[in-house]
Write an enzyme that holds these catalytic residues in place. Structure first.
Site, PDB file in Angstrom:
ATOM      1  N   CYS A 260      63.668  29.324  39.541  1.00  0.00           N
ATOM      2  CA  CYS A 260      62.613  29.608  40.410  1.00  0.00           C
ATOM      3  C   CYS A 260      61.298  28.721  39.787  1.00  0.00           C
ATOM      4  CB  CYS A 260      61.934  31.224  40.035  1.00  0.00           C
ATOM      5  SG  CYS A 260      63.105  32.304  40.456  1.00  0.00           S
ATOM      6  N   LYS A 320      67.449  32.598  30.088  1.00  0.00           N
ATOM      7  CA  LYS A 320      66.507  33.525  29.327  1.00  0.00           C
ATOM      8  C   LYS A 320      67.442  34.762  29.115  1.00  0.00           C
ATOM      9  CE  LYS A 320      64.121  36.505  32.001  1.00  0.00           C
ATOM     10  NZ  LYS A 320      63.221  36.990  32.989  1.00  0.00           N
TER      11      LYS A 320
END
Ligand code: UGA
Length: 442
Positions: A260, A320
């Site tokens: 993103c 992440k």
């Protein structure tokens, strides 16, 4: 309400499952038959905490179904969400071909009036194009309202974000469609704001770009902290206590990745360029982020000299924690640079190895065992702050590594803890610790 979600990726699947959980009747359509078969059997094609139990539950309750059949999916839906992919083109602009393909299909398949709601992140003006397609292609007697409803779902906590989001943004130009969207979201009890369509599209880009800006800003302060002997943890905490600043997205590190922020920041620059508006601030945000990706390999070379033939343990592949997604992960840049320097790399990750292997193949070794990755290593680089890494007993480094040199790109450990062990520790925006004491008893 009868909802159809087009696209069973990270956004579409979470949206479909969570709307079913909220009590709506949901059909999720995807063109990939294999994916749909997996989902029909209650298995998610990607890892997202909390998603699979809700998927199984709503499948068995009959609230949710999956299909590749366009007629089944679209003909009787009341609201259709477009959640198909919007990948990045070579020039940084957004590839809208999946959005338009789904729009044409919907226009030719619907049998009722319907609201078509764009969840995918699309450049400002895209929903106007979607409207035009419907005007030209839909059956004349049917009414199609186009709504922009951007998502704010973080991978790794997307289910929680769906139910406990800060706001729902509805970009709409028709009060009836607005009221149906309000009813749809009513069970969630989340503040809903209504805007015009273009502003809703912009809210999504501006939000992601602002969060990326916060990260690059704190990373620049971290780089400065290293030079003036301050500690970024204390600085970020002290800044974040000011409610106008806030503590979130001030975690310094080796930069942002994922599907993103990198894509959306570039797309916003493109969008600005299209109206002759040079977005210099955002260009700097991207530049700082790219430099940040290369920091640790540079620091490794400063410490160890040439890395040729040196064994590197790379801890964390996912962009992440709590996801198996490696799209634009910082680990990939680090691996590329290490291999260019002639290093021998063993990567650890609890769940992202298959995705990494599919992308970069056998150029490195993979393991789901941290100790295996550290065994005999000349240095370790931490790229993802997995709990398994944060909770690793620190004596493991000197016990397993040839040289206990740890370069931590996510500031996983407190300096006080590190000081207890014979570890050379380089982190981001904090003093380097060179501890050459003999290994402690443990
Ligand atoms: C982001 C946004 O947070 C979501 O609101 C949005 O819906 C989503 O993009 C999207 O557009 O679909 P996501 O990319 O899944 O979500 O994950 P984030 O938790 O925002 O993290 C993005 C990157 O920033 C990660 O690489 C993370 O390590 C990094 N980061 C985050 C930092 O380096 N420091 C921080 O303080 C926070």
């Amino acid at each position: 309400m009868k909802i159809t979600v087009a696209g069973a990726g990270n956004v579409g699947l979470v949206t479909a499952v969570c709307f079913a959980e909220a009590g709506h009747q949901v059909t999720c359509i995807d063109t990939q038959r294999e994916k749909i078969e997996m989902l029909e059997n209650g298995h998610s094609p990607f890892f997202e905490p909390g998603l699979e139990p809700l998927l199984e539950k709503n499948l068995s309750k009959g609230q949710l179904c999956f299909t590749t059949d366009q007629n089944h999916a679209y003909s009787e839906a009341e609201v259709i969400f477009l959640a198909v992919g919007t990948p990045e083109k070579r020039d940084g602009s957004v590839d809208l071909s999946y959005i338009y393909a789904a729009t044409y299909t919907i226009a030719h398949t619907i049998k009722n009036n319907v609201i078509v709601c764009t969840k995918s992140t699309v450049p400002v003006g895209t929903n106007d194009m979607i409207k035009q397609i419907f005007q030209q292609r839909k059956p004349r007697h049917l009414r199609v309202d186009v709504v922009s409803n951007p998502e704010f779902l973080r991978e790794g906590s997307a289910v929680m974000d769906f139910f406990l989001g800060d706001r729902i943004v509805i970009g709409v130009d028709n009060p009836e469609a607005a009221s149906i969207m309000e009813q749809l979201y009513l069970p969630l009890k989340i503040p809903l704001i209504q805007t015009d369509i273009r502003s809703a599209e912009m809210i999504k880009y501006a939000s992601n770009a602002f969060l990326a800006t916060k990260i690059s800003f704190i990373n620049e302060i971290a780089n400065l902290c290293e030079k003036v002997e301050a500690n970024i943890e204390e600085v970020a905490y002290g800044m974040g206590m000011d409610k106008r600043i806030g503590t979130s997205y001030l975690q310094a590190g080796i930069g942002y990745g994922g599907s993103c922020f990198p894509k959306d920041t570039k797309a916003l620059i493109q969008l600005a360029g299209n109206v002759r508006h040079p977005f210099e601030l955002l260009e700097s945000v991207i530049k700082v982020n790219q430099q940040q990706h290369s920091l640790l390999v540079k620091k490794a070379m400063e410490l160890l000299g040439p890395l040729k033939g040196k064994k590197a343990a790379l801890l964390g592949l996912a962009f992440k924690p709590e996801t198996d997604d490696i799209r634009d992960a910082v680990s990939l840049t680090i691996i590329k640079e290490l291999l260019e320097e002639g290093s021998i790399v063993t990567a650890y990750d609890p769940i992202a190895i298959t995705n990494a292997h599919n992308l970069i193949g056998n150029s490195i070794e993979y393991t789901t065992n941290i100790r295996q990755a550290l065994k005999g290593a000349d240095f370790a680089i931490i790229a993802t702050e997995w709990d398994q890494i944060k909770h690793l007993p620190l004596f493991t480094y000197p016990d397993y590594m040839k040289e206990p040199i740890v370069l931590d790109g996510r500031n996983c450990y407190s300096l006080k803890d590190i000081e207890q062990y014979p570890i050379t520790y380089v982190s981001i925006g904090r003093p380097t610790i060179t501890n050459v004491k003999p290994a402690e008893q443990h």
